[in-house]
Design a protein around this motif. Structure first.
Motif, PDB file in Angstrom:
ATOM      1  N   ASN A 166     -16.255  11.553  18.674  1.00  9.07           N
ATOM      2  CA  ASN A 166     -15.887  12.972  18.546  1.00  9.07           C
ATOM      3  C   ASN A 166     -14.393  13.230  18.364  1.00  9.07           C
ATOM      4  N   ASP A 167     -13.617  12.159  18.153  1.00  5.11           N
ATOM      5  CA  ASP A 167     -12.184  12.346  17.985  1.00  5.11           C
ATOM      6  C   ASP A 167     -11.776  12.283  16.505  1.00  5.11           C
TER       7      ASP A 167
ATOM      8  N   PHE B 281      -1.711  10.192  16.166  1.00  4.09           N
ATOM      9  CA  PHE B 281      -2.332  10.465  17.467  1.00  4.09           C
ATOM     10  C   PHE B 281      -3.796  10.826  17.261  1.00  4.09           C
ATOM     11  N   THR B 282      -4.582  10.755  18.325  1.00  3.15           N
ATOM     12  CA  THR B 282      -5.967  11.210  18.251  1.00  3.15           C
ATOM     13  C   THR B 282      -6.132  12.427  19.155  1.00  3.15           C
ATOM     14  N   CYS B 283      -7.086  13.277  18.759  1.00  3.45           N
ATOM     15  CA  CYS B 283      -7.417  14.467  19.537  1.00  3.45           C
ATOM     16  C   CYS B 283      -8.876  14.805  19.240  1.00  3.45           C
TER      17      CYS B 283
ATOM     18  N   ILE C 157      -5.327  13.968   8.066  1.00  4.18           N
ATOM     19  CA  ILE C 157      -6.365  14.027   9.109  1.00  4.18           C
ATOM     20  C   ILE C 157      -7.498  13.094   8.709  1.00  4.18           C
ATOM     21  N   ASP C 158      -7.983  12.343   9.680  1.00  2.00           N
ATOM     22  CA  ASP C 158      -9.092  11.422   9.423  1.00  2.00           C
ATOM     23  C   ASP C 158     -10.101  11.595  10.546  1.00  2.00           C
ATOM     24  N   ASP C 159     -11.296  12.131  10.214  1.00  2.00           N
ATOM     25  CA  ASP C 159     -12.280  12.303  11.296  1.00  2.00           C
ATOM     26  C   ASP C 159     -13.382  11.243  11.245  1.00  2.00           C
ATOM     27  N   GLN C 160     -13.200  10.242  10.389  1.00  2.00           N
ATOM     28  CA  GLN C 160     -14.209   9.172  10.297  1.00  2.00           C
ATOM     29  C   GLN C 160     -13.859   8.017  11.231  1.00  2.00           C
TER      30      GLN C 160
END
Ligand code: ASP
Ligand code: MG
Length: 437
Positions: free
Chosen positions: A279-280, A328-330, A356-359
Motif C-alpha cells: 500500500n505504499d 522516500f516512501t509514504c 511517483i512510483d506506486d508499483q
C-alpha cells in the motif's frame, strides 16, 4: 503443556469476536455457545464485538451515496450502529442459552476518548457498569470500536479495526488475566497463509515483534491495541473462533523467558515472520542541490501536509552537478498530496522533477533474535538474490529488515525469505474464509 497465562481459580477473561466470527445469525449463536462454555469453566467473561461481516464497509458505502462529504460526527454515529447490532443480537442468543447477558455501547461501558472523530484515542476507561454486571453474575457484551468524547460528549470511533483496542483497554482496566482476540485464522502466522501455504502458527511473539509485524502489513491486530497491551503488560491470545486450538500469545519478553525456563515453551526462534505491504508509494525528488537545509525543506513540507513518511534514501551526489536524488516512501493514498506539498515548497527545495512510483512493495523480516544473531542480513539478501529480486531501498530497525521491491516480486520475495529462514511448516495453515477482520 501448561497454559501461557496463569489462571487463578476464578479469572476474568475478555473475549473479542471480529466481524468474520459474527457473519450471520448462525455464527452469532455459535459464538454465544462458546462464551457460555467459557463461563461454565468457571471464568468471568466480558465480551467485545465488532460489526457483523462487512457491515462497516456497507455503512460507509451508504454514507457515500447520501453525501460526498459526511460530517465526521454523523459518520461516527452511523458506523457505531454496526457494533450495536452485534451486541444486542449476541445478548439475545446468550439469553436463550439461559445466561444473563447485557449489552452496552462503548459510552455506557466507560470508553472515554478524545474528540478526533474517525480516529479517536482512548483517554480513560471507567467500566463501572461492566464491573457491576459481572458482580451480579451477568455476561456484559460491549460494542467495540467506539467511545464517547470527554469534552463534546459526542460518540466517536477508534479507527478501522478498533474493536481490538476496545477489548485490550477494557481488559487492562478490569485487570483481566488475558484478552482473547477471536478471528478467522488460528493465530499469528510466520507469513500470510494465503501467500505462503507453509506458513506456521507462532506459539508466541513479543509485543515488540507484533508491533513490527502489524506495522509492515500483517493485518492480524490493530496496531494501537498492541501498544496498549504492552503498556499494561496484558497478555493477548489471538485465536480462531472456528476451532478450539490454542492460538498465538502476545507477551512481554520476560513472560516468554519465564515460560522457557519453566519448560512450558521451546526456545525462542530468531525470526518470527515475513510480511509484505503493497500500500505504499515511492516518491523520488530528482536533482536536489547537495547542500545543508534541502532535506530539511523537503521533510518540513511533507510534515506540514500531514504526510507519514516511512523509508528515506539519499543518493550519492553527482560530482559534476552537485545535485542528488532523495527518495522516500509514504502511503499510496498520500502520494498526490506529497507531490503537491513539494511543488508548492519547490522554491526552498530547488529540485528538478518528481517521480511517483506506486508499483512497489515493502517486504519485511521481523525477529527479536536478530539483535543477538549475526548473519541475518547476509541470509536475507542472498535469498532475494537467488530469487532474482532487485532491492530498491533498504531500512532496518533493531528487530526488522525491510526492503522495497517491485510489487510483482513481493509474493516471491516473501516465499523465498520464508524458506531461507527455515520457517516453512510441514502441514498447510488453515484459513477459514472471511475478510480477516
Ligand atoms: N467494525 C469496525 C471495522 O470494520 C471495527 C472492527 O472491526 O474492529 O473497522
Ligand atoms: Mg469489522
Amino acid at each position: 503443556m501448561l497454559s501461557w497465562v496463569d489462571f487463578a481459580v476464578v479469572s476474568l477473561i475478555v473475549q473479542k469476536f471480529g466481524g468474520s466470527s459474527l457473519a450471520d445469525a448462525d455464527s452469532v449463536k455459535r459464538v454465544a455457545r462458546r462464551i457460555v462454555a467459557t463461563k461454565a469453566e468457571g471464568h468471568q467473561v466480558v465480551v467485545v464485538v465488532s460489526a457483523m461481516g462487512d457491515t462497516t464497509d456497507e455503512l460507509l458505502d451508504l454514507a457515500e451515496q447520501v453525501s460526498p462529504k459526511p460530517p465526521a460526527r454523523e459518520l461516527d454515529m452511523l458506523l457505531t450502529s454496526g457494533e450495536r447490532i452485534s451486541m444486542a443480537l449476541l445478548a439475545m442468543a446468550i439469553s436463550d442459552l439461559g445466561e444473563d447477558a447485557r449489552s452496552y455501547t462503548g459510552s455506557q461501558a466507560g470508553l472515554i476518548t478524545d474528540s478526533a472523530h474517525g480516529a479517536a484515542r482512548i483517554i480513560d476507561v471507567t467500566p463501572g457498569r461492566i464491573a457491576e454486571a459481572l458482580n451480579e453474575g451477568a455476561i456484559p457484551i460491549v460494542a467495540g470500536f467506539q467511545g464517547v468524547a470527554q469534552d463534546t460528549k459526542d460518540i466517536t470511533t477508534l479507527g478501522r479495526g478498533g474493536s481490538d483496542t476496545t477489548a485490550v483497554a477494557l481488559a487492562a482496566a478490569l485487570e483481566a488475566s488475558v484478552c482473547e482476540i477471536y478471528t478467522d485464522v488460528d493465530g499469528v502466522f510466520s507469513a500470510d497463509p494465503r501467500v505462503v501455504p507453509a506458513a506456521r502458527k507462532l506459539e508466541f511473539v513479543t509485543y515488540e515483534e507484533m508491533l513490527e509485524l502489524a506495522a509492515v502489513g500483517a493485518k492480524v491486530l490493530h496496531l494501537r491495541c498492541v501498544e496498549y497491551a504492552r503498556r499494561f503488560d496484558l497478555p493477548i491470545h489471538v485465536r480462531s473462533s472456528f476451532s478450539q486450538r490454542e492460538g498465538t500469545y502476545v507477551l512481554s519478553p520476560e513472560a516468554i523467558e519465564t515460560a522457557i525456563a519453566e519448560g512450558r515453551a521451546m526456545e525462542q526462534p530468531i525470526i518470527s515472520g515475513v510480511a509484505a505491504d503493497v500500500n505504499d508509494a515511492k516518491v523520488t525528488v530528482v536533482g536536489v542541490p547537495d547542500e545543508p537545509g534541502r532535506a530539511a525543506a523537503i521533510f518540513r513540507a511533507l510534515a506540514d501536509a500531514g504526510i507519514n513518511v516511512d523509508m528515506i534514501v539519499q543518493n550519492v551526489s553527482a560530482a559534476s552537478t552537485g545535485r542528488t536524488d532523495v527518495t522516500f516512501t509514504c502511503p499510496q493514498g498520500s502520494a498526490a498530496k506529497a507531490t503537491d506539498a513539494l511543488e508548492s515548497g519547490s522554491g526552498a527545495i530547488g529540485f528538478e522533477s518528481l517521480v511517483i512510483d506506486d508499483q512497489i512493495a515493502k517486504v519485511s523480516l521481523v525477529g527479536a533474535g536478530m539483535r543477538s544473531h549475526p548473519g541475518v542480513s547476509a541470509t536475507f539478501f542472498a535469498a532475494l538474490a537467488e530469487a532474482s529480486i532487485n532491492v530498491e531501498m533498504i531500512s532496518t530497525s533493531e528487530i526488522r529488515i525491510s526492503v522495497v521491491t517491485r510489487v510483482d516480486d513481493a509474493k516471491r520475495a516473501v516465499q523465498a525469505l520464508h524458506t531461507a529462514f527455515g520457517l516453512d511448516a510441514d502441514g498447510e495453515a488453515v484459513v477459514y474464509g472471511g475478510t480477516g477482520r
